[in-house]
Design a protein around this motif. Structure first.
Motif, PDB file in Angstrom:
ATOM      1  N   THR A  66       0.823  -1.196   0.000  1.00 17.16           N
ATOM      2  CA  THR A  66       0.000   0.000   0.000  1.00 17.16           C
ATOM      3  C   THR A  66       0.866   1.259   0.000  1.00 17.16           C
ATOM      4  O   THR A  66       2.051   1.215   0.322  1.00 17.16           O
ATOM      5  N   ASP A  67       0.251   2.365  -0.342  1.00 14.95           N
ATOM      6  CA  ASP A  67       0.941   3.657  -0.334  1.00 14.95           C
ATOM      7  C   ASP A  67       0.761   4.388   0.990  1.00 14.95           C
ATOM      8  O   ASP A  67       1.393   5.422   1.214  1.00 14.95           O
ATOM      9  N   ASP A  68      -0.080   3.831   1.857  1.00 10.14           N
ATOM     10  CA  ASP A  68      -0.360   4.527   3.114  1.00 10.14           C
ATOM     11  C   ASP A  68      -0.271   3.618   4.335  1.00 10.14           C
ATOM     12  O   ASP A  68      -0.571   4.054   5.445  1.00 10.14           O
ATOM     13  N   GLY A  69       0.179   2.358   4.139  1.00  9.24           N
ATOM     14  CA  GLY A  69       0.234   1.465   5.291  1.00  9.24           C
ATOM     15  C   GLY A  69       1.234   0.333   5.174  1.00  9.24           C
ATOM     16  O   GLY A  69       1.134  -0.658   5.897  1.00  9.24           O
ATOM     17  N   GLY A  70       2.198   0.472   4.285  1.00 13.66           N
ATOM     18  CA  GLY A  70       3.225  -0.549   4.166  1.00 13.66           C
ATOM     19  C   GLY A  70       2.743  -1.825   3.510  1.00 13.66           C
ATOM     20  O   GLY A  70       1.974  -1.802   2.547  1.00 13.66           O
ATOM     21  N   LEU A  71       3.169  -2.959   4.069  1.00 13.84           N
ATOM     22  CA  LEU A  71       2.945  -4.273   3.480  1.00 13.84           C
ATOM     23  C   LEU A  71       2.190  -5.164   4.454  1.00 13.84           C
ATOM     24  O   LEU A  71       2.437  -5.128   5.660  1.00 13.84           O
ATOM     25  N   TYR A  95       1.533 -10.287   9.803  1.00  9.58           N
ATOM     26  CA  TYR A  95       2.929 -10.215   9.396  1.00  9.58           C
ATOM     27  C   TYR A  95       3.394  -8.772   9.244  1.00  9.58           C
ATOM     28  O   TYR A  95       4.555  -8.450   9.490  1.00  9.58           O
ATOM     29  N   ASN A  96       2.492  -7.887   8.811  1.00  9.05           N
ATOM     30  CA  ASN A  96       2.873  -6.510   8.566  1.00  9.05           C
ATOM     31  C   ASN A  96       3.399  -5.837   9.836  1.00  9.05           C
ATOM     32  O   ASN A  96       4.219  -4.928   9.781  1.00  9.05           O
ATOM     33  N   ILE A  97       2.958  -6.270  11.008  1.00  9.59           N
ATOM     34  CA  ILE A  97       3.409  -5.682  12.270  1.00  9.59           C
ATOM     35  C   ILE A  97       4.882  -6.018  12.507  1.00  9.59           C
ATOM     36  O   ILE A  97       5.607  -5.247  13.132  1.00  9.59           O
ATOM     37  N   LYS A  98       5.339  -7.146  11.982  1.00  9.40           N
ATOM     38  CA  LYS A  98       6.689  -7.614  12.249  1.00  9.40           C
ATOM     39  C   LYS A  98       7.712  -7.056  11.254  1.00  9.40           C
ATOM     40  O   LYS A  98       8.904  -7.215  11.459  1.00  9.40           O
ATOM     41  N   LEU A  99       7.251  -6.431  10.202  1.00  4.54           N
ATOM     42  CA  LEU A  99       8.146  -5.986   9.151  1.00  4.54           C
ATOM     43  C   LEU A  99       8.590  -4.548   9.369  1.00  4.54           C
ATOM     44  O   LEU A  99       7.762  -3.661   9.563  1.00  4.54           O
ATOM     45  N   ASN A 100       9.878  -4.330   9.322  1.00  4.14           N
ATOM     46  CA  ASN A 100      10.445  -2.994   9.463  1.00  4.14           C
ATOM     47  C   ASN A 100      10.933  -2.533   8.099  1.00  4.14           C
ATOM     48  O   ASN A 100      12.129  -2.559   7.802  1.00  4.14           O
ATOM     49  N   LEU A 101      10.006  -2.099   7.259  1.00  3.45           N
ATOM     50  CA  LEU A 101      10.366  -1.664   5.920  1.00  3.45           C
ATOM     51  C   LEU A 101      11.074  -0.317   5.972  1.00  3.45           C
ATOM     52  O   LEU A 101      10.882   0.477   6.893  1.00  3.45           O
ATOM     53  N   SER A 102      11.862  -0.058   4.932  1.00  2.45           N
ATOM     54  CA  SER A 102      12.548   1.228   4.843  1.00  2.45           C
ATOM     55  C   SER A 102      11.584   2.362   4.542  1.00  2.45           C
ATOM     56  O   SER A 102      11.880   3.525   4.792  1.00  2.45           O
ATOM     57  N   SER A 103      10.422   2.030   3.997  1.00  2.00           N
ATOM     58  CA  SER A 103       9.378   3.007   3.710  1.00  2.00           C
ATOM     59  C   SER A 103       8.041   2.285   3.690  1.00  2.00           C
ATOM     60  O   SER A 103       7.962   1.152   3.214  1.00  2.00           O
ATOM     61  N   ASN A 104       7.003   2.917   4.188  1.00  2.00           N
ATOM     62  CA  ASN A 104       5.661   2.331   4.161  1.00  2.00           C
ATOM     63  C   ASN A 104       4.903   2.679   2.884  1.00  2.00           C
ATOM     64  O   ASN A 104       3.723   2.354   2.762  1.00  2.00           O
ATOM     65  N   ARG A 105       5.586   3.328   1.938  1.00  3.95           N
ATOM     66  CA  ARG A 105       4.974   3.647   0.649  1.00  3.95           C
ATOM     67  C   ARG A 105       5.496   2.650  -0.384  1.00  3.95           C
ATOM     68  O   ARG A 105       6.546   2.833  -0.984  1.00  3.95           O
ATOM     69  N   VAL A 106       4.760   1.578  -0.573  1.00  2.00           N
ATOM     70  CA  VAL A 106       5.162   0.487  -1.465  1.00  2.00           C
ATOM     71  C   VAL A 106       4.703   0.793  -2.885  1.00  2.00           C
ATOM     72  O   VAL A 106       3.545   1.170  -3.108  1.00  2.00           O
ATOM     73  N   THR A 107       5.607   0.608  -3.856  1.00  2.15           N
ATOM     74  CA  THR A 107       5.269   0.879  -5.254  1.00  2.15           C
ATOM     75  C   THR A 107       5.170  -0.379  -6.112  1.00  2.15           C
ATOM     76  O   THR A 107       4.482  -0.379  -7.130  1.00  2.15           O
ATOM     77  N   ASP A 108       5.867  -1.460  -5.719  1.00 11.07           N
ATOM     78  CA  ASP A 108       5.832  -2.670  -6.537  1.00 11.07           C
ATOM     79  C   ASP A 108       6.244  -3.868  -5.691  1.00 11.07           C
ATOM     80  O   ASP A 108       6.978  -3.723  -4.700  1.00 11.07           O
ATOM     81  N   GLY A 144      11.418 -16.915  -5.723  1.00 14.08           N
ATOM     82  CA  GLY A 144      11.459 -18.001  -4.749  1.00 14.08           C
ATOM     83  C   GLY A 144      10.760 -17.587  -3.464  1.00 14.08           C
ATOM     84  O   GLY A 144       9.619 -17.113  -3.487  1.00 14.08           O
ATOM     85  N   ASP A 145      11.456 -17.746  -2.333  1.00 15.96           N
ATOM     86  CA  ASP A 145      10.880 -17.359  -1.046  1.00 15.96           C
ATOM     87  C   ASP A 145      11.151 -15.898  -0.698  1.00 15.96           C
ATOM     88  O   ASP A 145      10.729 -15.430   0.361  1.00 15.96           O
ATOM     89  N   ASN A 146      11.862 -15.203  -1.572  1.00 22.25           N
ATOM     90  CA  ASN A 146      12.183 -13.801  -1.313  1.00 22.25           C
ATOM     91  C   ASN A 146      11.193 -12.879  -2.014  1.00 22.25           C
ATOM     92  O   ASN A 146      10.956 -13.017  -3.228  1.00 22.25           O
ATOM     93  N   LEU A 147      10.645 -11.960  -1.249  1.00 20.43           N
ATOM     94  CA  LEU A 147       9.736 -10.954  -1.799  1.00 20.43           C
ATOM     95  C   LEU A 147      10.493  -9.642  -1.948  1.00 20.43           C
ATOM     96  O   LEU A 147      10.980  -9.080  -0.962  1.00 20.43           O
ATOM     97  N   TRP A 148      10.595  -9.168  -3.179  1.00 21.21           N
ATOM     98  CA  TRP A 148      11.221  -7.877  -3.449  1.00 21.21           C
ATOM     99  C   TRP A 148      10.154  -6.799  -3.342  1.00 21.21           C
ATOM    100  O   TRP A 148       9.110  -6.880  -4.003  1.00 21.21           O
ATOM    101  N   VAL A 149      10.426  -5.824  -2.498  1.00 24.14           N
ATOM    102  CA  VAL A 149       9.485  -4.738  -2.238  1.00 24.14           C
ATOM    103  C   VAL A 149      10.121  -3.426  -2.684  1.00 24.14           C
ATOM    104  O   VAL A 149      11.122  -2.979  -2.109  1.00 24.14           O
ATOM    105  N   ALA A 150       9.568  -2.819  -3.714  1.00 25.82           N
ATOM    106  CA  ALA A 150      10.029  -1.511  -4.173  1.00 25.82           C
ATOM    107  C   ALA A 150       9.227  -0.434  -3.447  1.00 25.82           C
ATOM    108  O   ALA A 150       8.035  -0.606  -3.178  1.00 25.82           O
ATOM    109  N   THR A 151       9.891   0.674  -3.129  1.00 25.06           N
ATOM    110  CA  THR A 151       9.218   1.737  -2.385  1.00 25.06           C
ATOM    111  C   THR A 151       9.334   3.072  -3.108  1.00 25.06           C
ATOM    112  O   THR A 151      10.059   3.213  -4.096  1.00 25.06           O
ATOM    113  N   TYR A 152       8.626   4.054  -2.566  1.00 30.72           N
ATOM    114  CA  TYR A 152       8.581   5.373  -3.195  1.00 30.72           C
ATOM    115  C   TYR A 152       9.843   6.178  -2.908  1.00 30.72           C
ATOM    116  O   TYR A 152      10.367   6.868  -3.778  1.00 30.72           O
TER     117      TYR A 152
END
Length: 276
Positions: free
Chosen positions: A154-159, A166-179, A184-192
């Motif tokens: 999401t653009d306003d609440g992370g992943l 699970y979203n509570i446990k994730l410390n993303l570099s940004s909560n604005r996800v773009t893609d 495999g087992d790795n999820l690539w998360v692009a951010t704004y």
């Protein structure tokens, strides 16, 4: 162009900023604009494409979902205050067909909608209020892992993950996800504005790739998009450049000759990279 998708073996589907949807031949570059029933100019604002059947694509726009079948628009689904089973918001930014045939639709203000794999799917759309696990309402990307879990950016609440905290446990570099993109087992998360986050979905560990002065790092970490070619290389588009990532060296290499804002990447059946 804002969004691209391969269309059959020989064409590319192109969505634009208020200039409609086009089909372009990969052989000679010739293109034709698709006419939209009820619109004189056909200038819809396209955000997302998803092929849902052999000759059928769903197109997410600022005015709902248009169904393209055999090269023609045949249906249009939009929000209706009088229909509780209609789509929750007309601004559609993400569409994903899961492994069971269900279709997930992400909107700007209405969260997630889900269409079960039935012959009359659109009448069974559930509104965003049916998904209390959703951390944000502006959905920008949806992906499915190999176990069938649905991940929503999401653009306003992370992943977040369907039915999970699970979203509570994730410390993303940004909560604005773009893609979002699975390898495999790795999820690539692009951010704004926060670069890339690569999540090991088995243990929740995250590896961060950000802009740094170091050689081989990302040189732009803003408004990123992702694609993977048939050789396994990851391609990253940004507001100024395109990079490819080498797993062995962990190095990002800038693609020479690209000096513009890239908002979407698609790899076709001939392993060619297309950029919007």
């Amino acid at each position: 162009p804002l969004v691209l998708n391969e269309y059959g073996n020989d064409s590319i589907l192109i969505g634009t900023l208020a200039r409609g949807v086009w089909i372009m031949s990969k052989r000679n570059g010739e293109s034709r604009k698709l006419s939209v029933p009820g619109m004189t100019d056909g200038n819809i604002f396209a955000h997302a494409f998803m092929q849902v059947a052999e000759n059928e694509w769903w197109i997410g726009t600022d005015t709902g979902i248009y169904v393209l079948r055999n090269g023609e628009f045949v249906q249009h689904f939009c929000f209706s205050a009088d229909d509780p089973m209609s789509i929750s918001d007309d601004h559609v930014f993400a569409i994903m067909k899961d492994s069971k045939g269900g279709i997930w639709v992400g909107t700007e203000k209405g969260g997630v909608n889900y269409c079960p794999p039935t012959s009359d799917r659109i009448k069974l759309v559930y509104t965003g209020s049916r998904f209390p696990w959703l951390s944000g309402r502006h959905v920008t990307a949806i992906a499915e892992d190999k176990d069938g879990k649905i991940w929503v950016g999401t653009d306003d609440g992370g992943l977040c993950v369907m039915g999970d905290d699970y979203n509570i446990k994730l410390n993303l570099s940004s909560n604005r996800v773009t893609d979002l993109m699975f390898r495999g087992d790795n999820l690539w998360v692009a951010t704004y504005t926060g670069g890339l986050n690569v999540i090991n979905t088995l243990n929740g560990q995250i590896k961060y790739y950000k802009k740094t002065p170091e050689p081989g790092s990302l040189k732009n970490q803003e408004d990123l998009c992702l694609a993977q070619d048939k050789n396994g290389h990851v391609w990253v588009g940004s507001t100024t450049d395109v990079f490819w990532f080498d797993d062995d060296s962990q190095i990002f290499t800038r693609l020479e000759g690209i000096n513009s804002n890239v908002v979407d990447l698609v790899v076709d059946n001939q392993n060619r990279l297309w950029m919007a």
